[in-house]
Design an enzyme around this catalytic site. Sequence first.
Site, short mmCIF file in Angstrom:
data_model
loop_
_atom_site.label_atom_id
_atom_site.label_comp_id
_atom_site.label_asym_id
_atom_site.label_seq_id
_atom_site.Cartn_x
_atom_site.Cartn_y
_atom_site.Cartn_z
N TYR A 17 -14.00 -4.44 9.10
CA TYR A 17 -12.69 -3.78 9.29
C TYR A 17 -12.18 -4.01 10.72
O TYR A 17 -11.00 -4.33 10.93
CB TYR A 17 -12.88 -2.29 9.00
CG TYR A 17 -11.64 -1.45 9.01
CD1 TYR A 17 -10.78 -1.42 7.92
CD2 TYR A 17 -11.34 -0.64 10.10
CE1 TYR A 17 -9.65 -0.61 7.92
CE2 TYR A 17 -10.22 0.17 10.11
CZ TYR A 17 -9.37 0.19 9.02
OH TYR A 17 -8.26 0.99 9.02
N ILE A 26 -6.30 9.17 10.71
CA ILE A 26 -5.18 9.80 10.00
C ILE A 26 -5.72 10.37 8.69
O ILE A 26 -6.51 9.71 7.99
CB ILE A 26 -4.08 8.75 9.69
CG1 ILE A 26 -3.71 7.93 10.96
CG2 ILE A 26 -2.84 9.42 9.09
CD1 ILE A 26 -3.22 8.74 12.15
N GLY A 79 0.83 -1.22 0.00
CA GLY A 79 0.00 0.00 0.00
C GLY A 79 0.85 1.25 0.00
O GLY A 79 0.53 2.25 0.65
N VAL A 131 -2.48 -8.12 -2.59
CA VAL A 131 -1.96 -8.92 -1.46
C VAL A 131 -2.92 -10.03 -1.04
O VAL A 131 -2.52 -10.92 -0.29
CB VAL A 131 -1.61 -8.02 -0.24
CG1 VAL A 131 -0.47 -7.06 -0.57
CG2 VAL A 131 -2.84 -7.29 0.29
N SER A 141 1.62 3.30 -2.46
CA SER A 141 1.36 4.30 -3.51
C SER A 141 0.82 5.61 -2.97
O SER A 141 0.84 6.63 -3.66
CB SER A 141 0.38 3.72 -4.54
OG SER A 141 -0.74 3.16 -3.89
N SER A 167 -5.34 -0.93 13.66
CA SER A 167 -6.14 0.30 13.83
C SER A 167 -6.71 0.31 15.24
O SER A 167 -6.97 -0.75 15.82
CB SER A 167 -7.30 0.30 12.83
OG SER A 167 -8.23 1.31 13.16
#
Length: 241
Positions: free
Chosen positions: A154, A187, A11, A63, A13, A141
């Site tokens: 999540y 974030i 991740g 992934v 990018s 997280s």
Amino acid sequence: MSERKTAVVTGASRGIGKAVALELARAGYDIAAICASRIEAAEEVCEACRALGAEARAYRCDVSDSAAVKETAGAVRRDFGAVHVLVNNAGITRDTLVMTMKEEDFDAVIATNLKGAFLMTQAFLPLFLRAKEGCVVNISSVVGLMGNPGQANYAAAKAGLIGMTKTVAKEYAARGIRANAVAPGFIATEMTEGLETEELLAQIPLGRMGRPEEIAQAVQFLAQAEYVTGEVLRVDGGIAM
Ligand code: NAP
């Protein structure tokens, strides 16, 4: 660092992964930057890493796809030889309440955020074992610690990552391999676009969203912290206190 080491960042990018790649490049690591589809963005991150004196290469790899992960691990090994740090950062969200959550949205989030980290860890462990050192940093997280309405998939993936981190830490400590997790709060990245409301900020003791660079600093600390393993480092402005 005296000799050059290599860090693989998924991740990479954009967002947190991009900041991690740059921070580790600045700390002296060469960078294998993995993304799902935005390869031009990952190439730009690599260019910025090279400007910091690092070797860097971009790879497109889903992934959650075990064949793609194996192929990419082979390519990274050919390109860099040894690998010393793996940052499992690739992640997605598919938010909605449990009652309305589609099975495919549950599966997709688990596949990328949890199974992806498993597949990457499994693929790179042989390189760590050969080097007799290695370090995995999983980006979990605070949602995995606290739960969050609309994020059952999540939260489950991020809590699962913490269990997996501690298990890898216990399984491979004797071989000189460490595993830690960072649990970011909110974030400012594409993932959280539109979430910065007064109501949210009121829940954060430090009163603001975090910056990707602040997560990257924690990752870089864990990469270097040779006596720290199995740890979950909250970087969250105090929200999960
Ligand atoms: P982001 O800006 O949405 O970036 C996600 C990154 O993951 C992109 O580089 C994307 O690649 C990559 N990616 C997505 N699915 C992938 C897959 N199947 N295979 C490979 N790469 C994949 O997210 P972010 O905010 O930087 O978050 C990074 C990590 O931190 C995630 O694990 C996230 O859950 C976690 N986190 C974020 C926050 C936050 O507030 N932002 C808080 C806690 C934890 P492409 O660009 O090619 O699509």
